[in-house]
Design an enzyme around this catalytic site. Structure first.
Site, PDB file in Angstrom:
ATOM      1  N   ASN A 160       0.904  -1.211   0.010  1.00 39.83           N
ATOM      2  CA  ASN A 160       0.078  -0.034   0.156  1.00 39.83           C
ATOM      3  C   ASN A 160       0.820   1.183  -0.142  1.00 39.83           C
ATOM      4  O   ASN A 160       0.348   2.209  -0.570  1.00 39.83           O
ATOM      5  CB  ASN A 160      -1.039   0.025   1.051  1.00 39.83           C
ATOM      6  N   HIS A 194       9.289  -7.978  -1.041  1.00 40.05           N
ATOM      7  CA  HIS A 194       8.172  -6.932  -1.080  1.00 40.05           C
ATOM      8  C   HIS A 194       6.955  -7.715  -1.481  1.00 40.05           C
ATOM      9  O   HIS A 194       7.141  -9.073  -1.862  1.00 40.05           O
ATOM     10  CB  HIS A 194       8.406  -5.870  -2.129  1.00 40.05           C
ATOM     11  N   GLY A 221       2.256  -6.077   7.582  1.00 41.59           N
ATOM     12  CA  GLY A 221       1.166  -6.932   6.728  1.00 41.59           C
ATOM     13  C   GLY A 221      -0.159  -7.347   7.337  1.00 41.59           C
ATOM     14  O   GLY A 221      -0.335  -6.646   8.156  1.00 41.59           O
ATOM     15  N   GLU A 239       3.999  -5.026  12.394  1.00 41.13           N
ATOM     16  CA  GLU A 239       2.563  -4.149  12.100  1.00 41.13           C
ATOM     17  C   GLU A 239       1.578  -4.868  11.573  1.00 41.13           C
ATOM     18  O   GLU A 239       1.834  -5.054  10.217  1.00 41.13           O
ATOM     19  CB  GLU A 239       2.993  -2.735  11.400  1.00 41.13           C
TER      20      GLU A 239
END
Length: 468
Positions: A131, A155, A206, A228
């Site tokens: 994002n 990624h 994620g 996170e």
């Protein structure tokens, strides 16, 4: 795992990338480990110029780098430029402040001259989401680069072009081999990397499900991790809220980045006095907002990142409606040929609704009516997430008092929830653990080594307690 760069606005395949080979993984780890051995004896400020150079590069190539984000992830071009600027800002922050943050700390002790020095740990694996493709990388790379920890990146599968672009920037500034390496690895290769003795930590952002899997892998190999894992953030609007100021941010609090922000406001919690007024205001902000070409600066809403993301969001919304929620605004676009999803508002999402504590990752606003302030705080805390939040009150001091009662990593009072290099970022409960950014962020993966020095040896016969 297929790494493909697909434009979510028009489904155009931009590029596909091969998975990393075992030899490429080994080379990345070996080069990173060798560089760590060198860096651990170098001064922190020896890397300062390179990190400033990276910031210069991002600023000088803003349009080019922003277009990568827009074409690959669907981010509006104005938002993409903002992310490029933020990436440079974070690099400059750590280039400027790392030496001071990591300087030795003196400790008073009868044992002697005690100090804590901050030493690098080694190679860090960063597993990051799609994002905010550059921002997610830089908030791991910049502090660890200055601390002396090389970074290997895995990624998201739908933003490989952004990862490749970031790696090319690191190469262009002349960073040493091993400082940063992007690898298109499989899930099995991630496990192998974490099992390698030369890799010392995991930084993951994620999903909650992904965090559980990777935290287990890291824990099994005794590797430190920071996680996170998203949020279901509350936006509390109290009786005395300033609606002039509220009008400026309430729409963007949900629609920024097409609502695909871990810290965006998902739940608008309003006291009874203002419920209808807030519902009308949010409806006004959502009205006329439709998905458009994200490369057009006039576009107000971007598509979701992928058709897969839209499919999940549609399923979540339908479950909420089947569970008794009401569609107060908009229509649900169920066409799964595109990633387009216009804003909607849900009300009447009760605790028995299967989607009550689900993070809707898209432009879905939920509005809750509560009797009073105490009920607002209780509802805000009735979540297994705790990442961020907003409180609006006419009395800023009282707003701060309410904020202190919210079980979350951060709360913004009378302000849009954002991110800056000096502000720590992270959550509690199922939103994860550890902190990134700020002073805490650079200390996540350092060895706080205690060194105690005496001019003369201690006489253990007369030293008293304190020895084991």
């Amino acid at each position: 795992m297929a790494y493909k760069s697909i434009n979510p606005y028009n489904n155009e395949l931009l590029h596909s990338y091969d998975n990393a080979t075992a030899d490429e993984v080994e080379t990345a780890i070996a080069q990173g480990h060798a560089l760590y051995k060198q860096w651990r004896n170098d001064a922190v400020n020896s890397r300062q110029a390179l990190l400033n150079k990276l910031a210069d590069y991002f600023e000088a190539h803003e349009q080019e780098l922003a277009e990568v984000l827009t074409k690959e992830m669907g981010k509006r071009i104005v938002e993409a430029k903002g992310e490029v600027a933020l990436t440079a800002m974070i690099a400059r922050y750590y280039a400027k402040n790392a030496e001071q943050i990591l300087q030795p700390a003196q400790v008073e002790s009868v044992m002697g001259d005690a100090q804590i020095i901050n030493r690098p740990l080694g190679v860090i694996l960063a597993v990051e989401p799609w994002n905010f493709p550059y921002y997610q990388i830089i908030r791991v790379f910049a502090p660890n680069f200055m601390a002396g920890n090389p970074v290997i990146l895995k990624h998201a599968a739908n933003t490989p072009g952004s990862a490749d672009a970031f790696e090319k920037v690191v190469e262009a500034i002349g960073a040493p081999k091993g400082a940063f390496k992007n690898l298109f690895v499989t899930h099995d290769q991630i496990a192998d990397i974490l099992a390698d003795d030369r890799v010392q930590g995991l930084a993951f952002t994620g999903s909650e499900a992904g965090g559980r899997i990777l935290a287990k892998e890291a824990g099994a190999n005794l590797k430190k991790s920071s996680l996170e894992l998203g949020g279901n953030d509350a936006f509390i609007i109290l009786d005395d809220a300033n609606f002039v100021e509220l009008d400026k941010i309430i729409g963007q609090a949900r629609l920024y980045n097409a609502g695909q922000v871990c810290t965006s406001s998902k739940r608008f919690i309003v006291t009874k006095q203002n419920y209808q007024k807030v519902l009308a205001l949010l409806t006004e902000k959502f009205t006329g907002v439709h998905v458009g070409d994200p490369l057009d600066p006039a576009t107000k809403l971007a598509p979701l990142s992928t058709v897969k993301a839209k499919k999940l969001l549609v399923e979540q919304v339908q479950k909420a409606l089947d569970g008794g929620a009401k569609l107060a605004f908009g229509t649900v676009d169920t066409d799964l040929e595109t990633a387009h999803f216009d804003p909607i508002i849900l009300t009447n999402v009760t605790p028995d609704n299967p989607m009550y504590d689900t993070e809707f990752f898209g432009p879905v606003g939920q509005v809750y009516e509560v009797a009073d302030e105490a009920a607002a705080i209780k509802l805000a805390n009735d979540s297994h997430y705790g990442l961020s939040g907003i409180v609006f009150s006419g009395d800023a001091k009282h707003g701060t008092e309410v904020a202190s009662q919210i079980e979350t990593g951060a709360v913004f009072v009378n302000s849009y929830g954002g991110t800056l290099p000096e502000l720590i970022f992270g959550g509690v409960k199922n939103s994860g653990y550890g902190r990134e950014l700020g002073e805490e962020g650079i200390k996540t993966f350092v060895n706080q080594e205690l060194i105690v020095t005496r001019q003369q040896p201690i006489d253990l016969n007369n030293a008293g307690g304190g020895f084991v």
